[in-house]
Design an enzyme around this catalytic site. Structure first.
Site, short mmCIF file in Angstrom:
data_model
loop_
_atom_site.label_atom_id
_atom_site.label_comp_id
_atom_site.label_asym_id
_atom_site.label_seq_id
_atom_site.Cartn_x
_atom_site.Cartn_y
_atom_site.Cartn_z
CG ASN A 1 -35.86 -38.26 -68.38
OD1 ASN A 1 -36.70 -39.05 -68.78
ND2 ASN A 1 -35.01 -37.65 -69.20
CD GLU B 1 -35.32 -37.41 -73.21
OE1 GLU B 1 -35.80 -37.55 -72.07
OE2 GLU B 1 -34.38 -38.11 -73.65
CG HIS C 1 -38.05 -40.51 -71.64
ND1 HIS C 1 -36.70 -40.55 -71.37
CD2 HIS C 1 -38.34 -41.74 -72.13
CE1 HIS C 1 -36.22 -41.74 -71.66
NE2 HIS C 1 -37.20 -42.48 -72.12
CG ASP D 1 -39.49 -44.35 -79.24
OD1 ASP D 1 -39.55 -45.58 -79.50
OD2 ASP D 1 -39.34 -43.92 -78.09
C1 GLP Z 1 -36.39 -45.61 -74.15
C2 GLP Z 1 -37.67 -45.70 -74.98
C3 GLP Z 1 -38.90 -45.54 -74.11
C4 GLP Z 1 -38.78 -46.45 -72.90
C5 GLP Z 1 -37.58 -46.07 -72.09
C6 GLP Z 1 -37.41 -46.90 -70.83
O1 GLP Z 1 -35.97 -44.33 -73.93
N1 GLP Z 1 -37.72 -44.74 -76.03
O2 GLP Z 1 -40.06 -45.83 -74.87
O3 GLP Z 1 -39.95 -46.36 -72.11
O4 GLP Z 1 -36.45 -46.25 -72.91
O5 GLP Z 1 -36.63 -48.04 -71.10
P1 GLP Z 1 -36.51 -49.29 -70.18
O6 GLP Z 1 -37.82 -49.99 -70.28
O7 GLP Z 1 -35.40 -50.10 -70.77
O8 GLP Z 1 -36.23 -48.81 -68.81
#
Ligand code: GLP
Length: 241
Positions: free
Chosen positions: A136, A143, A138, A68
């Protein structure tokens, strides 16, 4: 199908993930990786860099696709996922930058960018997709409520996601409102998925991903249907199992 591995701490889940990467590269030098951003895969990326420095692994023929990217950040913004990947991995291993791919949308109406990314991906099969999980549930930026049959698309980010990611920006206003992401169906095409989760704030999402019903309100729950998912958890992330 989940293979759930619970380790003592973050360092150990990062090492276990790197072990899987290393095994694949020993067998297949031109492996295709799906990569994720966020703080969770950073330990894995550090371990990959260390192995590459010591000539244990070679990335010359490796091809990568990121999940992404934010929409609307200026080029070279330090918080764009392109900058993140260059700084935390690509500039520190011997990968060819031309073999690394991230989706890129000009604005929230740029449907062409979604088609382009899917067309590019159509020529490859991802061997290992690295995933984190949002609080959440995702995955990528899919989402809650995203259709399970979705391919690369543009999303409006959930308030909770923007608040979670606010720590990387100077204010909430600066956090982009939209992103482009591989869809759930895109992610499900990977041969193998490594999902990493660390910390208490992921425990509920991890529990629902594994034990909850398979519903679009919990995007990660679809992974119950994938044939090969390794879930690497530290004790805090596994605390509700
Ligand atoms: C973002 C990314 C996801 C990732 C998520 C969790 O939203 N798009 O791919 O898994 O964050 O992030 P973190 O690993 O910092 O908790």
């Amino acid at each position: 199908m989940f293979n759930i591995i619970i380790k003592e701490d973050y360092r150990q889940i990062s090492e276990a993930a790197n072990e899987i990467v290393r095994e694949l590269l020993a067998k297949k030098q031109d492996a295709i990786f799906g990569l994720a951003t966020g703080s969770t895969p950073l330990g894995l990326y550090s371990a990959m860099i260390a192995d590459n420095e010591q000539n244990i692994t070679d990335y010359q023929k490796v091809v990568t696709f990121n999940l992404d990217e934010y929409i609307g950040l200026p080029d070279k913004h330090p918080q764009s996922y392109k900058s993140f990947m260059e700084e935390n991995l690509f500039s520190k291993i011997n990968i060819k930058l031309g073999n690394t791919h991230l989706p890129l949308a000009r604005d929230s109406q740029d449907l062409r960018a979604c088609q382009d990314y899917e067309e590019l991906l159509a020529d490859y099969v991802i061997d290992i997709q690295v995933l984190g999980i949002g609080a959440n549930g995702h995955i990528g930026f899919n989402e809650p409520g995203t259709a399970f049959d979705s391919f690369t698309h543009i999303v409006e980010l959930a308030k909770r996601t923007r608040l979670d990611n606010q720590r990387f920006f100077s204010s909430l206003d600066e956090v982009p409102t939209h992103a482009i992401t591989m869809g759930i169906a895109t992610i499900m095409k990977a041969k193998k998925i490594i999902l990493l989760a660390s910390g208490e704030n992921k425990a509920q999402a991890v529990f629902e991903m594994i034990n909850g019903p398979i519903v679009e309100e919990m995007p990660a729950s679809i992974l119950q249907k994938h044939p090969n998912v390794i879930v690497l958890l530290d004790k805090a992330a596994a605390s509700k199992l």
